[in-house]
Design a protein around this motif. Sequence first.
Motif, PDB file in Angstrom:
ATOM      1  N   VAL A   1     -14.402   2.730  18.562  1.00 59.01           N
ATOM      2  CA  VAL A   1     -14.894   3.437  17.374  1.00 59.01           C
ATOM      3  C   VAL A   1     -16.285   4.001  17.644  1.00 59.01           C
ATOM      4  CG1 VAL A   1     -15.729   3.076  14.999  1.00 59.01           C
ATOM      5  CG2 VAL A   1     -13.489   2.214  15.682  1.00 59.01           C
ATOM      6  N   ARG A   2     -17.151   3.188  18.225  1.00 58.04           N
ATOM      7  CA  ARG A   2     -18.525   3.623  18.536  1.00 58.04           C
ATOM      8  C   ARG A   2     -18.498   4.847  19.454  1.00 58.04           C
ATOM      9  NH1 ARG A   2     -20.349  -0.584  21.800  1.00 58.04           N
ATOM     10  NH2 ARG A   2     -19.319   0.599  23.410  1.00 58.04           N
ATOM     11  N   ASP A   3     -17.685   4.789  20.519  1.00 57.76           N
ATOM     12  CA  ASP A   3     -17.663   5.890  21.490  1.00 57.76           C
ATOM     13  C   ASP A   3     -16.989   7.138  20.929  1.00 57.76           C
ATOM     14  OD1 ASP A   3     -19.027   4.347  23.353  1.00 57.76           O
ATOM     15  OD2 ASP A   3     -17.180   3.546  24.206  1.00 57.76           O
ATOM     16  N   LEU A   4     -15.941   6.960  20.145  1.00 60.01           N
ATOM     17  CA  LEU A   4     -15.258   8.112  19.548  1.00 60.01           C
ATOM     18  C   LEU A   4     -16.117   8.797  18.488  1.00 60.01           C
ATOM     19  CD1 LEU A   4     -11.644   6.716  19.091  1.00 60.01           C
ATOM     20  CD2 LEU A   4     -12.327   8.590  20.607  1.00 60.01           C
ATOM     21  N   SER A   5     -16.993   8.038  17.843  1.00 60.28           N
ATOM     22  CA  SER A   5     -17.749   8.570  16.706  1.00 60.28           C
ATOM     23  C   SER A   5     -18.613   9.769  17.078  1.00 60.28           C
ATOM     24  CB  SER A   5     -18.625   7.481  16.088  1.00 60.28           C
ATOM     25  OG  SER A   5     -19.691   7.122  16.955  1.00 60.28           O
TER      26      SER A   5
ATOM     27  N   HIS B   1      -9.332   8.163  10.160  1.00 61.11           N
ATOM     28  CA  HIS B   1      -7.892   8.037  10.419  1.00 61.11           C
ATOM     29  C   HIS B   1      -7.634   6.846  11.345  1.00 61.11           C
ATOM     30  CE1 HIS B   1      -6.433  11.667   8.473  1.00 61.11           C
ATOM     31  NE2 HIS B   1      -7.446  12.336   9.001  1.00 61.11           N
ATOM     32  N   TYR B   2      -8.436   6.747  12.386  1.00 62.47           N
ATOM     33  CA  TYR B   2      -8.273   5.651  13.348  1.00 62.47           C
ATOM     34  C   TYR B   2      -8.515   4.306  12.670  1.00 62.47           C
ATOM     35  CZ  TYR B   2      -8.766   3.161  17.834  1.00 62.47           C
ATOM     36  OH  TYR B   2      -8.624   2.303  18.896  1.00 62.47           O
ATOM     37  N   ARG B   3      -9.545   4.220  11.856  1.00 63.97           N
ATOM     38  CA  ARG B   3      -9.836   2.967  11.147  1.00 63.97           C
ATOM     39  C   ARG B   3      -8.669   2.576  10.237  1.00 63.97           C
ATOM     40  NH1 ARG B   3     -15.408   4.910  10.841  1.00 63.97           N
ATOM     41  NH2 ARG B   3     -16.709   3.396  11.951  1.00 63.97           N
ATOM     42  N   ALA B   4      -8.158   3.546   9.480  1.00 67.56           N
ATOM     43  CA  ALA B   4      -7.064   3.265   8.552  1.00 67.56           C
ATOM     44  C   ALA B   4      -5.809   2.824   9.312  1.00 67.56           C
ATOM     45  CB  ALA B   4      -6.768   4.505   7.703  1.00 67.56           C
ATOM     46  N   ALA B   5      -5.487   3.517  10.395  1.00 69.24           N
ATOM     47  CA  ALA B   5      -4.303   3.171  11.181  1.00 69.24           C
ATOM     48  C   ALA B   5      -4.457   1.784  11.791  1.00 69.24           C
ATOM     49  CB  ALA B   5      -4.080   4.209  12.277  1.00 69.24           C
ATOM     50  N   HIS B   6      -5.634   1.504  12.318  1.00 65.66           N
ATOM     51  CA  HIS B   6      -5.878   0.205  12.951  1.00 65.66           C
ATOM     52  C   HIS B   6      -5.753  -0.935  11.930  1.00 65.66           C
ATOM     53  CE1 HIS B   6      -7.443  -2.601  15.897  1.00 65.66           C
ATOM     54  NE2 HIS B   6      -8.240  -3.068  14.947  1.00 65.66           N
ATOM     55  N   ALA B   7      -6.268  -0.723  10.729  1.00 65.84           N
ATOM     56  CA  ALA B   7      -6.191  -1.754   9.681  1.00 65.84           C
ATOM     57  C   ALA B   7      -4.728  -2.066   9.350  1.00 65.84           C
ATOM     58  CB  ALA B   7      -6.942  -1.294   8.433  1.00 65.84           C
ATOM     59  N   VAL B   8      -3.900  -1.039   9.252  1.00 68.15           N
ATOM     60  CA  VAL B   8      -2.477  -1.258   8.970  1.00 68.15           C
ATOM     61  C   VAL B   8      -1.817  -1.973  10.145  1.00 68.15           C
ATOM     62  CG1 VAL B   8      -0.249  -0.133   8.562  1.00 68.15           C
ATOM     63  CG2 VAL B   8      -2.290   0.661   7.351  1.00 68.15           C
ATOM     64  N   LYS B   9      -2.162  -1.576  11.354  1.00 73.19           N
ATOM     65  CA  LYS B   9      -1.592  -2.223  12.540  1.00 73.19           C
ATOM     66  C   LYS B   9      -1.922  -3.714  12.538  1.00 73.19           C
ATOM     67  CE  LYS B   9      -2.158  -2.605  17.463  1.00 73.19           C
ATOM     68  NZ  LYS B   9      -3.043  -3.760  17.496  1.00 73.19           N
ATOM     69  N   GLU B  10      -3.159  -4.046  12.213  1.00 72.92           N
ATOM     70  CA  GLU B  10      -3.561  -5.451  12.159  1.00 72.92           C
ATOM     71  C   GLU B  10      -2.745  -6.214  11.112  1.00 72.92           C
ATOM     72  OE1 GLU B  10      -6.071  -7.134  14.124  1.00 72.92           O
ATOM     73  OE2 GLU B  10      -5.515  -5.344  15.275  1.00 72.92           O
ATOM     74  N   ARG B  11      -2.580  -5.615   9.937  1.00 73.44           N
ATOM     75  CA  ARG B  11      -1.796  -6.272   8.877  1.00 73.44           C
ATOM     76  C   ARG B  11      -0.329  -6.366   9.253  1.00 73.44           C
ATOM     77  NH1 ARG B  11      -4.134  -2.762   5.575  1.00 73.44           N
ATOM     78  NH2 ARG B  11      -2.207  -2.118   4.577  1.00 73.44           N
ATOM     79  N   SER B  12       0.165  -5.358   9.954  1.00 71.29           N
ATOM     80  CA  SER B  12       1.588  -5.384  10.311  1.00 71.29           C
ATOM     81  C   SER B  12       1.876  -6.487  11.330  1.00 71.29           C
ATOM     82  CB  SER B  12       2.052  -4.026  10.838  1.00 71.29           C
ATOM     83  OG  SER B  12       1.647  -3.833  12.169  1.00 71.29           O
ATOM     84  N   GLY B  13       0.882  -6.837  12.133  1.00 72.89           N
ATOM     85  CA  GLY B  13       1.057  -7.934  13.083  1.00 72.89           C
ATOM     86  C   GLY B  13       1.326  -9.253  12.377  1.00 72.89           C
ATOM     87  N   ASN B  14       0.886  -9.358  11.137  1.00 78.86           N
ATOM     88  CA  ASN B  14       1.123 -10.560  10.327  1.00 78.86           C
ATOM     89  C   ASN B  14       2.255 -10.339   9.335  1.00 78.86           C
ATOM     90  OD1 ASN B  14      -1.147 -11.683  11.567  1.00 78.86           O
ATOM     91  ND2 ASN B  14      -2.518 -10.832  10.024  1.00 78.86           N
TER      92      ASN B  14
END
Length: 180
Positions: free
Chosen positions: A125-129, A138-151
């Motif tokens: 995130v730091r480097d892409l910013s 978009h990346y943050r939102a997708a990553h958050a869903v991915k984390e929740r989907s793992g559970n």
Amino acid sequence: MSTSTLIAVILGAVVVVIVIVAVVAMLARRRHLRSRFGPEYERAVEEEGGKLAAERDLRAREERHDELDIKELPAERRRQYAQEWSGVQEHFVDRPEGSVSEADELVSRLMSERGYPTEGYSGAVRDLSVEHGRTLEHYRAAHAVKERSGNGQATTEELRGAMVHYRALFEELLVDQRSG
């Protein structure tokens, strides 16, 4: 007018000019950072607790980014990645959670091949910013869903949204034309 009074007036004028130049320079740096980082500027201000700390952090990100060897991909590699993305999207109907994980992995591989370090989500995130601040949410939102989907906590609609978010960053990284 005495010499000491004249010197005091001149010194006062010099101090005023220096202050004006410093303020103008600070405003120009702030305008540059707002323009370059987009919504990431306001996020940094909020996270860092103020504009000065945020601007220090954003300048550090720029310096780190300048040391990276970010490169464009040849047309053939871009085509290959686009085909892989199509495959990931096709898998979504049968395996939504798996497809989101595949999308995350594909974005990470693309970042890596472009020259972005991928040692961890916060580093990415730091480097892409620096160059992709407008797409980073978009990346943050997708990553958050991915984390929740793992559970097993993400709905199919959230997974579909994550795919849309990953695609936004993926497409920007894929076709990014670096200037100078």
